[in-house]
Design an enzyme around this catalytic site. Structure first.
Site, short mmCIF file in Angstrom:
data_model
loop_
_atom_site.label_atom_id
_atom_site.label_comp_id
_atom_site.label_asym_id
_atom_site.label_seq_id
_atom_site.Cartn_x
_atom_site.Cartn_y
_atom_site.Cartn_z
N HIS A 1 0.60 -1.18 -0.07
CA HIS A 1 -0.29 0.09 0.37
C HIS A 1 0.43 1.55 0.08
O HIS A 1 0.63 2.20 -1.14
CB HIS A 1 -1.07 0.10 1.60
N GLU A 2 2.02 1.07 0.81
CA GLU A 2 2.54 2.80 1.41
C GLU A 2 3.47 2.66 0.10
O GLU A 2 3.84 3.70 -0.65
CB GLU A 2 3.48 2.87 2.32
ZN ZN Z 1 -2.98 5.55 1.93
#
Ligand code: ZN
Length: 504
Positions: free
Chosen positions: A266-267
Site C-alpha cells: 500500500h505505502e
Molecule cells: Zn493510503
C-alpha cells in the site's frame, strides 16, 4: 515582463517547497527515529518552519504575481506546466488567504490539545471526555467553511481541501450507488454460510523474513530504492521530500502476516506515484499527487488489485512458503488466497476487508455531514455511531474505543477527509480497467512477476502529471469518463461472488 514575473513566482514557490519538505523531513524523523525527549523541541521547530512557509505563501507579492500572470492561465485548454502551475497556485493562494492567521494558529493549538485528549479518551474508552473537544473541532470546521465559502453545503468547502472539485452532493450520489451494490452482496455472503478459515495468517511470523519478502515484492513492483527507503513506525505512512526522496514506513506484527505484507504494498503504491511525477515539476506545488483520492487509488491498486489477486500469488506463493515453511508449507494456494480475501463484518475500519471497508467510510461521511448540519449533536454521537454500525454491518461496538473513538481524524479537525478512502477504492478499479483495455496482457504479466506495463501506464496517465489537473479532469483524460461506481461494483461482485459462490 511576463517571463520575469514567472521566474519570480517560481523562485518564491521553490523556497516555500523547500520549507515544506524540511518540515516533512522533521515529521518523518519524529515518527521513526526521534527519542521521546525530542518531542517539545520538535513541535517548536515544526511550528516555526510551517509559520515561515505560510507567511511566504500568503505574502501579497504572490497575489500580485498571480494577477500579473493570470492571462497565461486563461485558456483552460492550455495544459502547459506553466498554465497549470498558475491555476493551481491561484487556487491554493485563495484558500490560504481566506483563513485569517489568528484563526489558523488558534485551530492548530486546539488540534494539538484535542489530539492528546482523544488519545487518553480512547485509552479509557470514554467518549464523554473527548466530546467537548469534538464540539470545538466541529465549530472550527464550520468557521473554516464560512471563511472559505461554499455554494450548497459547508462540507463542500472542507471536502474541497482534500478532493479538489468534488462536492458533497456527488459523494452522496456515489455512496448511495455503492451501498445499493455492496449491501445485497454482503447479505448474500453472510446468508450463504461459507466460512473461510484465516487462522493461518495469525501465527508467529519472523519479522526479518516478513521484511525481506515485502522488500522483494515492492522491488519487483518498481519502487526505486535509489530514491526511497523503508523504516519502522507505529502508524505506517509514505512521505515525499521531492520526487527523488520518497520514503515508506511499515509496522510489523510478530503474529499476524497481513499488516506488514499489504501495508508495505500500500505505502509503496503511494510512494511510486510521487516517484513518478515529471522532473520538470520539481520544487513546485505541482510535484505531488492530484488529491487524496487519486493517491489512494494508487496504493489500493497495488495492495488489492495486484496484491490480493490470484495471478500475483500464483507467481509468489511458493516464495512465501519457502520463507515460512512451518506456517504455510502445508497450506495450499487456494486456501491462502481465500484467507487473505475473507469477508467479515467487523468493528474496526483499518482492519476491514475490501468489501465492508466502504461501509465504514459511509458511516463516517453520514455522521460528519449531519453533525455540520446540526441534525445530530456531538452529545449523541456515540449512540448514533453504535446504532448505525449495527444497521449497516450487523455488529455493535462493545466500547467507545472500538466505536466512535477509533479514528484520529476528527480529533485533528480533519472533517471531509474520510470520503477520499472510498473514492480511492472506486478509482483504483476504474484506472485498472482502463489500463487493461489498453493492455489486456497485464494479468498474465503479473502472473510472471512483470509489472512494467501496469506501472508504465499509470506513469503515463496519472503519475507524471502530478497535481497539474483537478481529479475530475485527470480521471476523464485517463479513462474516458468521470468517476463511476460501476467498474468497482462489478469487480466486487465478480471477485467475491466467485470466492463465496454467491450472486447479487
Ligand atoms: Zn493510503
Amino acid at each position: 515582463m511576463t517571463q520575469e514575473a514567472l521566474n519570480e513566482l517560481k523562485s518564491r514557490l521553490a523556497t516555500i517547497m523547500d520549507l515544506n519538505y524540511a518540515s516533512s523531513l522533521l515529521g518523518w524523523d519524529q515518527r521513526t527515529h526521534m527519542p521521546p525527549g525530542g518531542a517539545r523541541g520538535r513541535a517548536e521547530q515544526l511550528a516555526t518552519l510551517q509559520r515561515l512557509a505560510h507567511e511566504h505563501f500568503t505574502d501579497p507579492a504572490i497575489g500580485r504575481l498571480l494577477d500579473q500572470l493570470a492571462p497565461l492561465a486563461d485558456d483552460s485548454n492550455d495544459t502547459s506546466d506553466d498554465a497549470c502551475l498558475i491555476r493551481v497556485t491561484r487556487r491554493d493562494y485563495e484558500r490560504a488567504t481566506k483563513l485569517p492567521a489568528e484563526f489558523v494558529s488558534a485551530w492548530a493549538r486546539a488540534r494539538t490539545i484535542s489530539n492528546k485528549v482523544w488519545e487518553d479518551a480512547r485509552r479509557e474508552s470514554n467518549f464523554a471526555r473527548f466530546r467537548p473537544h469534538l464540539e470545538e473541532q466541529i465549530d472550527f470546521a464550520h468557521r473554516a467553511a464560512d471563511y472559505i465559502g461554499y455554494r450548497e453545503h459547508p462540507y463542500d468547502a472542507l471536502l474541497d481541501g482534500y478532493e479538489p472539485g468534488m462536492t458533497t452532493a456527488q459523494v452522496k450520489t456515489l455512496f448511495a450507488e455503492l451501498k445499493d451494490g455492496i449491501l445485497p452482496l454482503l447479505k448474500a455472503i453472510v446468508a450463504g454460510g461459507v466460512e473461510i478459515d484465516d487462522s493461518i495468517l495469525h501465527q508467529p511470523f519472523d519479522e526479518a523474513r516478513q521484511e525481506q519478502f515485502g522488500v522483494e515484492i515492492i522491488t519487483k513492483f518498481g519502487y526505486d530504492w535509489q530514491r526511497g527507503r523503508q523504516d519502522r513506525t507505529v502508524h505506517p505512512f509514505a512521505i515525499s521530500f521531492g520526487r527523488d526522496d520518497v520514503r515508506i514506513t511499515t509496522r510489523f506484527y510478530p503474529d499476524f502476516l497481513n499488516a506488514a505484507l499489504f501495508g508495505t504494498m500500500h505505502e509503496a503504491g503511494h510512494a511510486m506515484y510521487e516517484q513518478g511525477t515529471d522532473p520538470a515539476l520539481s520544487r513546485t506545488p505541482l510535484a505531488r499527487g492530484a488529491s487524496l483520492g487519486v493517491h489512494e487509488s494508487q496504493s489500493r491498486m497495488w495492495e488489492n488489485l495486484v496484491g490480493r489477486s490470484r495471478p500475483f500469488w500464483e507467481a509468489n506463493y511458493a516464495r512465501l512458503q519457502a520463507l515460512f515453511p512451518e506456517q504455510l508449507g502445508r497450506v495450499d494456494l487456494e486456501s491462502f488466497y481465500r484467507a487473505i480475501n475473507k469477508v467479515q463484518p467487523s468493528l474496526i475500519r483499518v482492519e476491514a476487508d475490501e468489501l465492508t471497508y466502504n461501509l465504514h467510510i459511509m458511516l463516517r461521511f453520514e455522521l460528519e455531514t449531519e453533525l455540520l448540519e446540526g441534525k445530530i449533536k456531538p452529545a449523541d454521537l456515540a449512540e448514533e455511531w453504535n446504532a448505525r454500525m449495527n444497521a449497516l454491518l450487523g455488529v455493535t461496538p462493545d466500547s467507545d474505543a472500538n466505536g466512535v473513538l477509533q479514528d484520529m481524524h476528527w480529533s485533528g479537525g480533519m472533517i471531509g477527509y474520510f470520503p477520499t478512502y472510498t473514492i480511492g477504492n472506486v478509482l483504483s478499479v476504474q484506472l485498472w480497467e482502463a489500463a487493461l483495455a489498453d493492455h489486456p496482457t497485464i494479468p498474465e504479466e503479473i502472473g510472471r512477476n512483470e509489472f512494467g506495463t501496469l506501472l508504465g501506464w499509470m506513469r503515463e496517465h496519472v503519475h507524471r502529471h502530478g497535481r497539474k489537473f483537478e481529479p475530475n479532469r485527470l480521471i476523464e483524460n485517463a479513462t474516458g469518463r468521470p468517476l463511476t461506481a460501476a467498474p468497482y461494483l462489478n469487480y466486487l461482485r465478480t471477485k467475491f461472488g466467485a470466492i463465496y459462490g454467491v450472486q447479487a
